[in-house]
Design an enzyme around this catalytic site. Structure first.
Site, PDB file in Angstrom:
ATOM      1  CG  MET A 152      -3.641  -2.311   4.611  1.00 29.68           C
ATOM      2  SD  MET A 152      -4.863  -0.994   4.758  1.00 29.68           S
ATOM      3  CE  MET A 152      -6.362  -1.867   4.272  1.00 29.68           C
ATOM      4  CB  CYS A 153      -5.526  -2.472  11.078  1.00 25.83           C
ATOM      5  SG  CYS A 153      -3.903  -1.882  11.626  1.00 25.83           S
ATOM      6  CD  GLU A 154      -9.043  -7.305   7.354  1.00 22.75           C
ATOM      7  OE1 GLU A 154     -10.276  -7.156   7.266  1.00 22.75           O
ATOM      8  OE2 GLU A 154      -8.336  -7.753   6.431  1.00 22.75           O
TER       9      GLU A 154
END
Lengths: 259, 259
Positions: A1-3
């Site tokens: 997951m990235c932000e």
């Protein structure tokens, strides 16, 4: 997951406060150690900073925090690599020109088999599935609209349709901008918040930092912030539904297209 | 007149010394007060800084000077506006993707009637004749070579032909890169210098600064610097002939195509 972190505003606004929160997630309060990037529009012009190093330790990130660049649209991303090695060309946001406008794209998620989608005009420079998906999106938009459509809603609906084609391949949270609008597509996780008068105080979740927007704004300012997860713990964030494409113009939500 | 600065090197090298000299010409020792920009390649990746403010007073320019970004190819430009207002989208170098590579272009001069040249694929974002010329160059290269040619010399000759078509329209000094090579076209004024072992000392003309490259390099380093006017006063710069396209690879001049 990235932000992901995006901003749309009706006057040039700095994103220092939200960016400070996001950067903490890049290796300090979050696991996103594989680089970060941020794109600022200034009119039709465009300014981007990318760094394949963790944002919490980045010299360039400190410049962006310190040197308050004012912009009406911002797209930012911190990365935890799933696909594609950690290097500058794999660092979001990605950019391309269409119709004499600079488009940017940042994506959170993995998209199975997306690299088998055929490309005509745009080719990825790096090796991420995200950049391939962006090239495919712009290819399709260019094929459908050789010139920008007169009514922007036709473009909005088409972008929503294309996002719906990508969605079954995995996770497809993204921020996109064409220099006019900020598009935010929620596949699994995305929230937004509009700040307007009367402004109050906000407290960052990820850093010991508080800002009083009353002191930083004029009564006419309208600013929307979009983020993977809410960045503050004392404001009424809207959690987006899966399949929704939100369109922001000059700080205001102007359309919510649901699946 | 604008000022161009390019670098090609066989190992990632910082350009702090030459950039310091160039920046002085942006409002201090030269009249180029209308912004500046610099693009660094890191492998296939690309990092650019642009500022519409005078370089001698720019916060971002100070970051670039201080924070030694190492790169194998650099293209930089400081601007004195002739055509197109002073704003971010009119600030060189310009960038576009072709064949999955990021191309950059910076130009010095004016080109009469260049905006009447038809464009198909690439469109300018700003209003300079330089960006229009760049879009036309890439359009023509894309039409001639839908895929990168096997022998790079075919591409080099074609770029030289295209530069020859632009040249009669005015002044066409430019730096161009496709992430592999640095191309330098001289219409009226461009000089280059290759530094290699044994390295010596160099003194900037535009700032009271001296560097001993012996202390900064290894014996295998080869670095070529290209600039509108020589930046140092104690090194043997080669002044290019009008109509010549020089191609640099890994710090070495690999071809000089004359008119």
């Amino acid at each position: 997951m990235c932000e992901l972190l995006g901003m749309s505003a009706n006057v040039p606004t700095d994103i220092c406060f939200s960016f400070t929160g996001l950067m903490q997630r890049g290796g300090r309060t979050g696991p996103h150690r594989d680089g970060w990037g941020i794109a600022f529009y200034e009119g039709r012009g465009y300014r981007a900073f990318h760094d394949p190093h963790p944002s919490a330790e980045s010299e360039i990130a400190r410049l962006v925090q310190r040197y308050a660049i004012k912009s009406r649209i911002v797209v930012s991303h911190i990365r935890r690599a799933n696909r594609g090695r950690v290097c500058l060309e794999n660092t979001h946001p990605f950019g391309r020109e269409l119709w004499g406008r600079h488009w940017v794209f940042a994506h959170n998620g993995q998209l199975r088999g997306v690299k088998r989608l055929p490309l005509h005009f745009y080719r990825p420079i790096g090796s991420t599935d995200s950049e391939h998906a962006f090239c495919w999106l712009l290819d399709r938009i260019r094929a459908r609209f050789p010139q920008p459509p007169r009514r922007p809603a036709a473009l909005w609906r088409y972008i929503h349709t294309l996002a719906g084609e990508l969605n079954p391949r995995g996770v497809c949270n993204f921020l996109l901008s064409d220099a006019d609008y900020l598009y935010a597509h929620c596949s699994t996780q995305l929230s937004w918040l509009t700040r307007r008068a009367p402004f109050g105080k906000a407290c960052l979740m990820d850093a010991d930092m508080m800002v009083d927007f009353q002191a930083e704004t004029t009564p006419d300012d309208v600013v929307t912030v979009v983020a993977t997860r809410p960045l503050t713990d004392n404001e009424p964030w809207t959690v987006m539904n899966a399949g929704t494409l939100a369109i922001f113009d000059a700080g205001e939500p102007v359309a919510m297209l649901d699946r």
